[in-house]
Each structure stands twice: as structure tokens, then as C-alpha cells.
Scaffold this motif. Structure first.
Motif, PDB file in Angstrom:
ATOM      1  N   UNK A  66      10.015   9.917  -8.818  1.00 47.34           N
ATOM      2  CA  UNK A  66      11.121   8.715  -8.917  1.00 47.34           C
ATOM      3  C   UNK A  66      11.798   8.532  -7.502  1.00 47.34           C
ATOM      4  N   UNK A  67      12.480   9.539  -6.956  1.00 46.54           N
ATOM      5  CA  UNK A  67      12.928   9.397  -5.656  1.00 46.54           C
ATOM      6  C   UNK A  67      12.077   9.200  -4.554  1.00 46.54           C
ATOM      7  N   UNK A  68      10.598   9.653  -4.593  1.00 50.31           N
ATOM      8  CA  UNK A  68       9.915   9.357  -3.521  1.00 50.31           C
ATOM      9  C   UNK A  68       9.178   7.844  -3.575  1.00 50.31           C
ATOM     10  N   UNK A  69       9.248   7.279  -4.515  1.00 47.81           N
ATOM     11  CA  UNK A  69       9.127   5.774  -4.790  1.00 47.81           C
ATOM     12  C   UNK A  69      10.176   4.906  -4.336  1.00 47.81           C
ATOM     13  N   UNK A  70      11.236   5.404  -5.005  1.00 44.47           N
ATOM     14  CA  UNK A  70      12.753   4.539  -4.516  1.00 44.47           C
ATOM     15  C   UNK A  70      12.828   4.587  -3.077  1.00 44.47           C
TER      16      UNK A  70
ATOM     17  N   UNK B 294       8.910  -9.133  -6.622  1.00 48.83           N
ATOM     18  CA  UNK B 294      10.239  -9.873  -7.249  1.00 48.83           C
ATOM     19  C   UNK B 294      10.509  -9.448  -8.583  1.00 48.83           C
ATOM     20  N   UNK B 295       9.599  -9.080  -9.161  1.00 45.44           N
ATOM     21  CA  UNK B 295       9.689  -8.938 -10.839  1.00 45.44           C
ATOM     22  C   UNK B 295      10.166  -7.431 -10.852  1.00 45.44           C
ATOM     23  N   UNK B 296      10.341  -6.687  -9.809  1.00 42.93           N
ATOM     24  CA  UNK B 296      10.711  -5.209 -10.056  1.00 42.93           C
ATOM     25  C   UNK B 296       9.576  -4.122  -9.525  1.00 42.93           C
ATOM     26  N   UNK B 297       8.417  -4.650  -9.180  1.00 43.72           N
ATOM     27  CA  UNK B 297       7.395  -3.620  -9.143  1.00 43.72           C
ATOM     28  C   UNK B 297       7.616  -2.821  -7.693  1.00 43.72           C
ATOM     29  N   UNK B 298       7.754  -1.716  -7.658  1.00 44.35           N
ATOM     30  CA  UNK B 298       7.899  -0.901  -6.107  1.00 44.35           C
ATOM     31  C   UNK B 298       6.624  -0.242  -5.691  1.00 44.35           C
ATOM     32  N   UNK B 299       5.631  -0.079  -6.655  1.00 48.91           N
ATOM     33  CA  UNK B 299       4.519   0.743  -5.848  1.00 48.91           C
ATOM     34  C   UNK B 299       3.418   0.039  -6.668  1.00 48.91           C
ATOM     35  N   UNK B 300       2.142   0.256  -6.225  1.00 50.49           N
ATOM     36  CA  UNK B 300       0.755  -0.194  -6.640  1.00 50.49           C
ATOM     37  C   UNK B 300      -0.177   0.852  -6.426  1.00 50.49           C
ATOM     38  N   UNK B 301      -1.101   1.018  -7.725  1.00 58.38           N
ATOM     39  CA  UNK B 301      -2.121   1.872  -7.648  1.00 58.38           C
ATOM     40  C   UNK B 301      -3.494   1.147  -7.456  1.00 58.38           C
TER      41      UNK B 301
ATOM     42  N   UNK C   1      10.473 -10.784   5.816  1.00 58.73           N
ATOM     43  CA  UNK C   1      11.994  -9.913   6.207  1.00 58.73           C
ATOM     44  C   UNK C   1      12.076  -8.774   5.010  1.00 58.73           C
ATOM     45  N   UNK C   2      10.782  -8.445   4.495  1.00 62.07           N
ATOM     46  CA  UNK C   2      11.042  -7.690   3.238  1.00 62.07           C
ATOM     47  C   UNK C   2      10.621  -6.035   3.485  1.00 62.07           C
ATOM     48  N   UNK C   3      11.031  -5.197   2.519  1.00 62.59           N
ATOM     49  CA  UNK C   3      10.474  -3.826   2.706  1.00 62.59           C
ATOM     50  C   UNK C   3       9.093  -3.851   1.993  1.00 62.59           C
ATOM     51  N   UNK C   4       7.922  -3.176   2.649  1.00 61.93           N
ATOM     52  CA  UNK C   4       6.598  -3.087   2.070  1.00 61.93           C
ATOM     53  C   UNK C   4       6.689  -2.208   0.675  1.00 61.93           C
ATOM     54  N   UNK C   5       5.921  -2.314  -0.523  1.00 67.06           N
ATOM     55  CA  UNK C   5       5.949  -1.491  -1.511  1.00 67.06           C
ATOM     56  C   UNK C   5       4.961  -0.336  -0.965  1.00 67.06           C
ATOM     57  N   UNK C   6       5.167   0.779  -2.028  1.00 70.34           N
ATOM     58  CA  UNK C   6       4.216   1.881  -1.703  1.00 70.34           C
ATOM     59  C   UNK C   6       2.719   1.468  -2.095  1.00 70.34           C
ATOM     60  N   UNK C   7       1.828   1.929  -1.571  1.00 70.42           N
ATOM     61  CA  UNK C   7       0.383   1.666  -2.001  1.00 70.42           C
ATOM     62  C   UNK C   7      -0.287   2.985  -2.251  1.00 70.42           C
TER      63      UNK C   7
ATOM     64  N   UNK D  19       2.674   4.771   1.642  1.00 67.76           N
ATOM     65  CA  UNK D  19       1.415   4.999   1.025  1.00 67.76           C
ATOM     66  C   UNK D  19       1.167   6.389   0.247  1.00 67.76           C
ATOM     67  N   UNK D  20       0.078   6.528  -0.538  1.00 63.25           N
ATOM     68  CA  UNK D  20      -0.467   7.798  -1.230  1.00 63.25           C
ATOM     69  C   UNK D  20      -1.706   7.869  -1.613  1.00 63.25           C
ATOM     70  N   UNK D  21      -2.057   8.667  -2.601  1.00 64.36           N
ATOM     71  CA  UNK D  21      -3.421   8.726  -2.935  1.00 64.36           C
ATOM     72  C   UNK D  21      -3.181   9.194  -4.522  1.00 64.36           C
ATOM     73  N   UNK D  22      -4.183   8.663  -5.400  1.00 62.39           N
ATOM     74  CA  UNK D  22      -4.622   9.158  -6.581  1.00 62.39           C
ATOM     75  C   UNK D  22      -5.821   9.394  -6.780  1.00 62.39           C
ATOM     76  N   UNK D  23      -5.785  10.732  -7.106  1.00 61.11           N
ATOM     77  CA  UNK D  23      -7.303  11.366  -7.326  1.00 61.11           C
ATOM     78  C   UNK D  23      -7.677  11.407  -8.757  1.00 61.11           C
ATOM     79  N   UNK D  24      -8.599  10.590  -8.889  1.00 56.20           N
ATOM     80  CA  UNK D  24      -9.083  10.240 -10.406  1.00 56.20           C
ATOM     81  C   UNK D  24     -10.100  11.213 -10.693  1.00 56.20           C
ATOM     82  N   UNK D  25      -9.943  11.653 -12.068  1.00 61.06           N
ATOM     83  CA  UNK D  25     -10.902  12.460 -12.644  1.00 61.06           C
ATOM     84  C   UNK D  25     -11.231  12.128 -14.147  1.00 61.06           C
TER      85      UNK D  25
END
Length: 316
Positions: free
Chosen positions: A3-7, A174-181, A206-212, A275-281
Motif C-alpha cells: 500500500x505504501x509503495x504504491x501510494x 482520474x477515477x482513482x487508479x494509481x497503478x497498472x498491471x 503536469x501530473x504524476x505518472x502512475x506505477x506500471x 515501475x515494478x514487475x509481476x512474475x506470473x505463474x
């Protein structure tokens, strides 16, 4: 904490993604699968576990599905009833359009009680009857925004065709999403184009980008490669030939995945995109599961060595 890392838009987020067991699996067997999953994850330094909602996408294309579709258990039920002792946050996928606003509201309340986090996804096909739009679903979620985060999906292949993924992402932000997978990445150029266009759009407004969070998946066989393409994942011809000609397609795909992760790390860092990574299994073969664990460890080390990830302790 996830939670804190995304926020705080901290880079280096590391997730691990799984699908629930198939519906109809005996209770004892479900418990056994869950226990093995938790044992495998015990050694991993990950920020959250993604549990997918498996949908039948056969109507999306006329091509025959390489593997038969089998309904899976509900991801929230599986995570809460069988993975409770896994002491890390859970991210639960949900196709919002399949449920009424009241059903979604009730589901979100239960999710919030468990300290889980939602990712709303679209409907399986364009002609699927929508009960609740994504924008309505985000509005229902908004009552939890002070103590939660909500994610969405981004698809590089869609951006390559429509050139508007950055606009879609900004609308969801704009609807509240702060990260994308993302969908699984095998075309590095497609992923880079999303990063580039999103960075430009955010700078202009001039807006902060989301986490991808980029999804990384190993490919263990020619049939799995075919299935990935059926799902809409673009594998460049050169990589496809490398995989098909390889003596060990799994080992080759793992090396390709690690190279992609390293390249995306550099690209995002240079453009100040969190950014970050999602390792899918999602495979059932032991070798492919072990490969996913290996990749999670290697990518975690790579992120730490490059100074973009702070370790998170995992307790089971």
C-alpha cells in the motif's frame, strides 16, 4: 508494505501472480495446492500476491483455443479461505461488468475487511452485457480510497494498434487508479512505447505518472507459445524463432524475460516512471513453476542491485 509503495510511487515493486485451482477440485486437493503454493513463496521477497479471475475469452477470436477452458475457483474465496497464513497483501482481479453495483459494493466490503486490493478488468468480449461500467465500479470503490489502492490493466498490444493507451490510463487515474498491471510482455518495443507516450502525456498535463507493473511470464513449450499468441500477446518473429529453435525453450524464454526486465528497469528509470514487475505463474508443470520462482528471485536481485528496490520481509 505494498500500500505504501504504491501510494508513494516507489519503484521496484515485485508481485507474483497465480490462478486459483479449477472449479470442482476436491477440498482436500485445493488445500494441498494452497499449501504447496505458500511453501514455494516462503523464500520470495515479494510485495503482494496477485490472484487472477480466469475468464473464457473464446468469443474474442475465431481461432481455436489451444487449451480447453476450465472454470476456476473464485479468487477471493481461494485467497481468503486457503491462503490466509500467507502474510503478504493479496491483489484480486474482478471483471466489474459481470456484476451489479450492489454485488460489487458487497464484494469490495469483504475485500477491504481482508486487507486485499482490487484490480478491475474489462469484460471478456465487446458484446458482453455490462451490468456495471468500469467508471461506476471505480466510483463504488472510492469510499475506500483513503485506506486502499486500486489497480487496472494496461495492454501494450492495444496501444500499438489504437495509440491511445496513455489516454485510457489517464482516464482511469482520474477515477482513482494509481497503478497498472500489464499483459505479459514479450515485445519490448511495445512496452517502451507505452512508457514513452505516458511520460509525455503526464508531463504535458503536469501530473504524476502512475506505477506500471510489467507482467513477466516464462514459456515452457511451443504449445504454450501458441496459447500466449492466442491470448493476444505479441511475440516478435525473431524471438519466436529463437524459442522454437532452442534446445530448451523454457531456459531460453527465462533468459529473454530477464533481459526484458533489465531493459524496462533502465528505460523507466531514465524517464522517471515508477515501475515494478509481476512474475506470473499460471502453468501446472513443475519446471515452469520453478522457473517462475527463479525469475522472481533474479529480478528481485536485479532491482536491488540497481538501487531501485528496498527489500520487504515475507513471513509465513
Amino acid at each position: 508494505m505494498f500500500l505504501e509503495k504504491i501510494k508513494s510511487a516507489e519503484s521496484g515493486v515485485l508481485l507474483y501472480g497465480i490462478t486459483p485451482p479449477k472449479a470442482g477440485t476436491p477440498t482436500e486437493r485445493v488445500a494441498e495446492i494452497a499449501q504447496k503454493t505458500m511453501e514455494r513463496l516462503a523464500s520470495l521477497d515479494i510485495d503482494a500476491l496477485v490472484v487472477y479471475d480466469v475468464q473464457d475469452e473464446s468469443a474474442r477470436t475465431k481461432d481455436e483455443r489451444p487449451f480447453p477452458f476450465l472454470t476456476a475457483l473464485d479468487p477471493l474465496d481461494f485467497a481468503s479461505n486457503y491462503l490466509g497464513s500467507l502474510n503478504i497483501p493479496k491483489i484480486i482481479y474482478r471483471p466489474a461488468g459481470k456484476f451489479s453495483s450492489q454485488e460489487l459494493s458487497d464484494w469490495l466490503e469483504e475485500l477491504h475487511k481482508q486487507n486485499f486490493y482490487p484490480v478491475f478488468v474489462g469484460i471478456p468480449t465487446p458484446d458482453f452485457p455490462v451490468k456495471t461500467s468500469l467508471s461506476e465500479a471505480y466510483k463504488i470503490w472510492s469510499k475506500h480510497q483513503s485506506t486502499s489502492v486500486i489497480g487496472a490493466v494496461t495492454i501494450p498490444e492495444r496501444h500499438n494498434v489504437l495509440k491511445d493507451e496513455d489516454v485510457r490510463m489517464l482516464d482511469k487515474m482520474s477515477c482513482g487508479v494509481s497503478y497498472f498491471i500489464s499483459q505479459c510482455i514479450f515485445n519490448l518495443d511495445y512496452a517502451k512505447q507505452i512508457i514513452e507516450d505516458l511520460a509525455i502525456s503526464c508531463n504535458k498535463q503536469r501530473i504524476k505518472p502512475p506505477t506500471i507493473i510489467f507482467t513477466i511470464t516464462a514459456c515452457g513449450s511451443a504449445k504454450t507459445l501458441h496459447f500466449m499468441e492466442w491470448l493476444g500477446i505479441h511475440v516478435p518473429d525473431e524471438l519466436k524463432e529463437e524459442l522454437k529453435k532452442s534446445d530448451d525453450i523454457l531456459e531460453k524464454s527465462v533468459n529473454i524475460c530477464l533481459d526484458i526486465a533489465s531493459a524496462l528497469t533502465t528505460y523507466c528509470t531514465e524517464r522517471s516512471i515508477p515501475f515494478g514487475f509481476n512474475i506470473e505463474s499460471v502453468a501446472i508443470r513443475k519446471a515452469e513453476i520453478e522457473a517462475s520462482i527463479y525469475m522472481a528471485n533474479e529480478i528481485g536481485k536485479m532491482l536491488t542491485n540497481k538501487g531501485v528496490r528496498k527489500a520487504s520481509k515475507v513471513n509465513i
